[in-house]
Design an enzyme around this catalytic site. Structure first.
Site, PDB file in Angstrom:
ATOM      1  N   CYS A  30     -16.551  12.853   4.567  1.00 36.93           N
ATOM      2  CA  CYS A  30     -17.641  13.132   5.499  1.00 36.93           C
ATOM      3  C   CYS A  30     -17.597  12.149   6.663  1.00 36.93           C
ATOM      4  O   CYS A  30     -17.061  11.046   6.546  1.00 36.93           O
ATOM      5  CB  CYS A  30     -19.007  12.987   4.811  1.00 36.93           C
TER       6      CYS A  30
ATOM      7  N   CYS B 216     -23.514  12.022   8.061  1.00 37.73           N
ATOM      8  CA  CYS B 216     -23.643  13.306   7.359  1.00 37.73           C
ATOM      9  C   CYS B 216     -25.044  13.428   6.752  1.00 37.73           C
ATOM     10  O   CYS B 216     -25.546  12.470   6.139  1.00 37.73           O
ATOM     11  CB  CYS B 216     -22.592  13.408   6.261  1.00 37.73           C
TER      12      CYS B 216
ATOM     13  N   ARG C 153     -27.087  14.142   0.829  1.00 31.53           N
ATOM     14  CA  ARG C 153     -27.690  13.064   0.045  1.00 31.53           C
ATOM     15  C   ARG C 153     -26.669  11.947  -0.170  1.00 31.53           C
ATOM     16  O   ARG C 153     -25.520  12.210  -0.551  1.00 31.53           O
ATOM     17  CB  ARG C 153     -28.153  13.614  -1.304  1.00 31.53           C
TER      18      ARG C 153
ATOM     19  N   ARG D 286     -10.930  16.759   0.843  1.00 34.49           N
ATOM     20  CA  ARG D 286     -11.060  17.899   1.758  1.00 34.49           C
ATOM     21  C   ARG D 286     -12.259  17.672   2.669  1.00 34.49           C
ATOM     22  O   ARG D 286     -13.247  17.045   2.262  1.00 34.49           O
ATOM     23  CB  ARG D 286     -11.224  19.203   0.984  1.00 34.49           C
TER      24      ARG D 286
ATOM     25  N   CYS E  98     -15.720  17.899   4.559  1.00 30.12           N
ATOM     26  CA  CYS E  98     -17.056  18.389   4.202  1.00 30.12           C
ATOM     27  C   CYS E  98     -17.408  19.601   5.063  1.00 30.12           C
ATOM     28  O   CYS E  98     -17.208  19.588   6.282  1.00 30.12           O
ATOM     29  CB  CYS E  98     -18.066  17.262   4.416  1.00 30.12           C
TER      30      CYS E  98
ATOM     31  N   CYS F  62     -20.934  18.469   7.424  1.00 27.62           N
ATOM     32  CA  CYS F  62     -20.900  17.635   8.632  1.00 27.62           C
ATOM     33  C   CYS F  62     -19.665  17.880   9.498  1.00 27.62           C
ATOM     34  O   CYS F  62     -19.557  17.326  10.592  1.00 27.62           O
ATOM     35  CB  CYS F  62     -21.012  16.160   8.280  1.00 27.62           C
TER      36      CYS F  62
END
Length: 361
Positions: free
Chosen positions: A42, A46, A49, A71, A73, A76
């Site tokens: 991320c 982002c 949580r 991979r 996100c 975001c």
């Protein structure tokens, strides 16, 4: 031998600062984090949580994280792929609107624009606003207003200019002329003829200053090298307006501005006659909410307006502000806190922020 799924346990001070930024959801350009339990990378900032600290790895690029087995996100969009797709869809819709107006055709409805882009109506409206800062209808209205203003300024008859710009009726433009053009169509055609702008001058700690007022309020607060240059700038903006010496109201306004420069406390509360597009006015009103002594960066201001990636559009609107101090565009800084461009000079911007107590410049 470590692998991509193992958490990073090195707690050096640099990483602790990144962790603190992650918890604050603070965007930091060029910094990314991966969550080992989810296998995603991320961007800092982002909205997801926050993960547990032991499950976080920090990276200097998305490519580095992808090489480590993570991979991107979907939320975001750290690689910016979704943003590029959205920007292309918004550009295509803008081109469709411009083409329709150029051919004096009806502007495509939102549903048609969304269908051409391949999105649901509500999704397309959200991404268009995020990319441009306005709705498709507002974008079309701004184009009409620009075409109308250009035609009138070139001397075209009001009736012909109104029709060519795509407005339904001349009466509609006259009834709402101040919002569409900042003045009546006839005044635009005459280069501001019929407008009376009263000017007052003063010498502030930041150099010569001019306040210009119409019957509706302050339309200009400018710094300059001398009175002559300030007068020339106002005359170029309103070539056929009648520019007169200050009356009592304008004199009081410049006195209030000078006093504020000496001791900037609270908002500079003056009646304003702001001249700009609907989007510019949105940005200018947001600027007026920034408290004295505070600053925001362009991206943060764009986010407040519901434009996650509208920093450049916000910067252009700031640059178009002609009412210094009352519309405090000097309080917008770069994401790194550095001072960016200012219509009246970086030195003045730095001095204003120092006087407001931010300690910048």
């Amino acid at each position: 031998m470590s692998n991509a799924a193992e958490p990073l346990i090195d707690h050096d001070p640099g990483e602790e600062a990144l962790w603190a930024a992650l918890l604050r959801r603070e965007p930091l350009p060029g910094r990314f984090y991966a969550v080992t339990t989810q296998g995603v990378v991320c961007r800092l900032g982002c909205p997801a949580r926050p993960p547990l600290r032991r499950n976080v790895r920090f990276f200097g690029s998305v490519a580095e994280a992808v090489s480590a087995g993570f991979r991107p996100c979907l939320r975001c969009d750290p690689q910016g792929e979704r943003a590029r797709i959205h920007a292309a869809a918004a550009r295509a819709a803008c081109a469709d609107i411009e083409a329709a107006l150029a051919e004096s055709e009806a502007v495509p409805p939102l549903a048609a624009l969304a269908a051409r882009a391949g999105y649901a109506r509500h999704h397309f409206l959200r991404l268009f606003r995020e990319m441009t800062g306005v709705t498709p209808a507002s974008y079309a209205a701004a184009l009409r207003a620009r075409r109308l203003g250009e035609a009138l300024a070139s001397g075209e008859r009001v009736a012909d200019a109104v029709a060519d710009a795509g407005f339904g009726s001349e009466s509609r433009v006259y009834e709402d002329g101040a919002r569409v053009l900042g003045m009546t169509p006839g005044a635009v055609r005459r280069g501001g003829a019929g407008e009376v702008i009263r000017t007052a001058f003063g010498r502030s700690a930041l150099g010569p200053l001019m306040v210009g007022m119409t019957d509706r309020g302050v339309c200009s607060i400018e710094f300059g090298e001398d009175e002559a240059a300030l007068r020339e700038g106002l005359a170029a903006r309103f070539p056929a307006a009648r520019i007169e010496p200050a009356d009592e109201t304008a004199s009081e306004a410049v006195a209030r501005v000078l006093a504020w420069v000496e001791e900037p406390r609270g908002a500079l509360d003056l009646p304003l006659d702001l001249r700009g597009t609907a989007f510019q006015k949105r940005v200018w009103e947001a600027l007026r909410l920034i408290p004295t002594g505070g600053t925001v960066d362009y991206a943060e201001l764009a986010a407040r307006l519901g434009m996650a990636r509208g920093a450049r559009a916000v910067a252009r609107a700031c640059a178009g502000n002609g009412v210094a101090l009352a519309v405090p565009c000097h309080r917008v800084v770069g994401r790194d806190g550095a001072l960016r461009g200012y219509r009246w000079g970086i030195a003045r911007k730095a001095a204003l922020l120092r006087r407001e107590g931010t300690g910048r410049g």
